[in-house]
Design an enzyme around this catalytic site. Structure first.
Site, PDB file in Angstrom:
ATOM      1  CG  HIS A   1      -1.810   1.164   1.368  1.00 40.24           C
ATOM      2  ND1 HIS A   1      -3.177   0.968   1.014  1.00 40.24           N
ATOM      3  CD2 HIS A   1      -1.555   2.353   1.809  1.00 40.24           C
ATOM      4  CE1 HIS A   1      -3.597   2.223   1.253  1.00 40.24           C
ATOM      5  NE2 HIS A   1      -2.750   3.075   1.606  1.00 40.24           N
ATOM      6  CD  GLU A   2       1.634   3.654   3.635  1.00 39.49           C
ATOM      7  OE1 GLU A   2       1.614   4.721   3.395  1.00 39.49           O
ATOM      8  OE2 GLU A   2       0.468   3.408   4.465  1.00 39.49           O
TER       9      GLU A   2
ATOM     10  CG  HIS B   1       0.239   6.211  -0.770  1.00 39.62           C
ATOM     11  ND1 HIS B   1      -0.611   6.910  -1.140  1.00 39.62           N
ATOM     12  CD2 HIS B   1      -0.328   5.428   0.458  1.00 39.62           C
ATOM     13  CE1 HIS B   1      -1.900   6.904  -0.559  1.00 39.62           C
ATOM     14  NE2 HIS B   1      -1.687   5.839   0.431  1.00 39.62           N
TER      15      HIS B   1
ATOM     16  CD  GLU C   1      -5.688   5.526   0.459  1.00 40.19           C
ATOM     17  OE1 GLU C   1      -4.726   6.370   0.690  1.00 40.19           O
ATOM     18  OE2 GLU C   1      -5.970   4.592   1.242  1.00 40.19           O
TER      19      GLU C   1
HETATM   20 ZN    ZN Z   1      -3.176   5.297   1.808  1.00 42.94          ZN
END
Ligand code: ZN
Length: 498
Positions: free
Chosen positions: A262-263, A266, A292
């Site tokens: 997830h990170e 980003h 997101e």
């Molecule tokens: Zn996030």
């Protein structure tokens, strides 16, 4: 030096001050000893004051207008886009009077402490007076920022430039019934078993595996690094230095593995801004929703896909033979996609997640207009929760008090999480149309095609286009929940045999 170059030079100072503050913030959450708290608060306060003063000074306004006259504000070239975005940021930053900013800072710093105590005591009444004050300040803030239709527009606009409450409400209303229906069908089906994920997984081996995965996906460790933090996040000190953080649980495989993906999602977005944008206000993600979308796309739509695990699962089994040797790929795929309605948003799976957000969005609007009083909020929360999820929170800590956002004065922020899921599905659908073999490539461990497409269509533009403009360019339409609903239905009907 031209006016435009003078403007760039001034904005580069602002960017440098913000990046220096980000370095200190990152250090605070990953390495700083407890004794550093007061000194760090002093250093951060100075840097944020300097960057705010530099940015909102009359000189910046003068340079902005001179640069606008010189390079114009129309067209998609970097220069006019730079001036337009800087003008919008400048207008936002100068609309709030200093006394308001100070009152807000004071209310939120006290608000956080009160919220922590109220949540521990599971007692909303302790937090109610503080929340009343914060709602009042949010209303005032909306008035200062200005809006056409709904005070919520002003707050939302801070995170999603140009998006309106009416648009978000229509998008949410268009997919809420389908989500409620899907979740209740899943709840009626036999539950899948996620016990294979809840074994002992040594942290060093977890870290090695997750690092290998995000590196293969395209997170660039020459221009990025990874550290451990209690609350994982991604931060950047420029296009060429992006940091991601992870939290490890030695008895549960999911948080670190999917958290790191997830990170990194980003992080790859931050690393993907065009080099020319580094040190300008155009570098980085264009909105919280688009940001997101990148993390969710990699975490869920790729990282929790069957194609991905056809490539990755033999490697994972080799890293954890004792734990996973006897667990089939199919059983593992089901385990990582278990859907279980829960009271807590941050623990929600991808099928139930948007319902948590829709609930907050509806309540926030009603609070802001005064249709709902703060005293009536816990009951309204529980009623809505029971209507959407078919269960009622047993106490305020598992209900209305669970999230930190309101205590920090963050209203208008939650919708961006749900928009991220919707945009991720829209973008991935478009990428698959452009590259029909995309998921086959993923099954071979080939991610360059997808990352290249995201770079070309999204990342390199930084903040040049708003989320609506970007989505229009890519998909030929605005935000549309249909691809997300279709994605969930296809995936979960197969997993749960619906
Ligand atoms: Zn996030």
């Amino acid at each position: 030096m031209s006016h435009y170059q003078a403007l760039l030079s001034r904005l580069s100072d602002v960017a440098s001050l913000r990046e220096a503050a980000a370095v200190l913030g990152y250090d605070q959450q990953t390495a700083m000893p407890p004794g550093g708290v007061q000194g760090r608060a002093r250093q951060l306060a100075l840097l944020s004051r300097l960057s705010h003063e530099t940015f909102t000074a009359e000189e910046t306004g003068r340079l902005l207008e001179a640069a606008a006259a010189e390079v114009g504000t129309e067209g998609d070239e970097d220069a006019p886009r730079m001036v337009r975005v800087a003008r919008e940021d400048y207008a936002q930053a100068t609309k709030l009077p200093t006394e308001y900013v100070a009152a807000f800072a004071q209310a939120t710093s006290l608000g956080y402490q009160t919220w922590v105590r109220a949540r521990q005591a599971k007692d909303f009444a302790m937090f109610a007076p503080t929340l009343k004050r914060l709602v009042e300040l949010a209303r005032q803030g909306a008035d200062y920022l200005g809006y056409d239709e709904h005070p919520y527009d002003a707050l939302l606009g801070q995170y999603e430039r140009g998006m309106t409450t009416r648009q978000v409400a229509a998008i949410f209303e268009a997919h809420r019934p389908a989500l409620v229906e899907l979740i209740s069908a899943i709840q009626a089906a036999p539950q899948v078993d996620d016990s294979p994920l809840r074994q002992h997984f040594p942290i060093e081996a977890q870290k090695r595996f997750a690092t290998e995965v995000v590196q293969a996906m395209g997170f660039d460790f020459q221009r990025g690094a990874q550290a451990v933090a209690v609350h994982p996040f991604c931060t950047s000190f420029g296009v060429n230095d992006v940091r991601i953080t992870t939290r490890f649980d030695e008895n549960f495989l999911s948080p670190a593995l999917f958290g790191m993906i997830h990170e990194a999602g980003h992080g790859m977005y931050e690393q993907g801004s065009a080099q020319e944008l580094d040190g300008t206000l155009l570098a980085g993600g264009t909105s919280l929703g688009v940001h997101e979308s990148q993390s969710r796309l990699w975490e869920n739509m790729i990282g929790r896909s069957e194609s991905f695990w056809r490539w990755a699962y033999p490697k994972l089994q080799a890293a954890f033979p004792d734990q996973l040797e006897d667990v089939s790929l199919d059983a593992f795929y089901q385990a990582i996609n278990k859907v279980q309605p829960s009271f807590i948003r941050v623990e929600a799976d991808e099928a139930t997640y948007n319902l948590h957000i829709i609930l907050r969005f509806e309540l926030e609007q009603a609070l802001l207009t005064g249709d709902l009083t703060v005293d009536d909020l816990p009951q309204a929360w529980n009623d809505k929760f029971s209507a959407y999820f078919g269960m009622t929170p047993p106490d305020d800590a598992l209900g209305v008090l669970q999230d930190v956002h309101w205590s920090s004065g963050l209203m208008g922020y939650f919708p961006t999480y749900a928009l991220g899921n919707l945009l991720a599905a829209q973008y991935l659908a478009q990428a698959r149309r452009a590259m029909p073999s995309l998921m086959d490539d993923v099954a071979q461990g080939q991610f360059g095609g997808l990352l290249g497409w995201l770079r070309e269509n999204i990342h390199r533009h930084g903040r040049k286009f708003t989320s609506a403009e970007l989505t229009q360019r890519i998909c030929g339409e605005g935000i549309n929940p249909a691809p997300y609903v279709a994605y969930l239905q296809t995936k979960y009907c197969a997993i749960y045999g619906l």
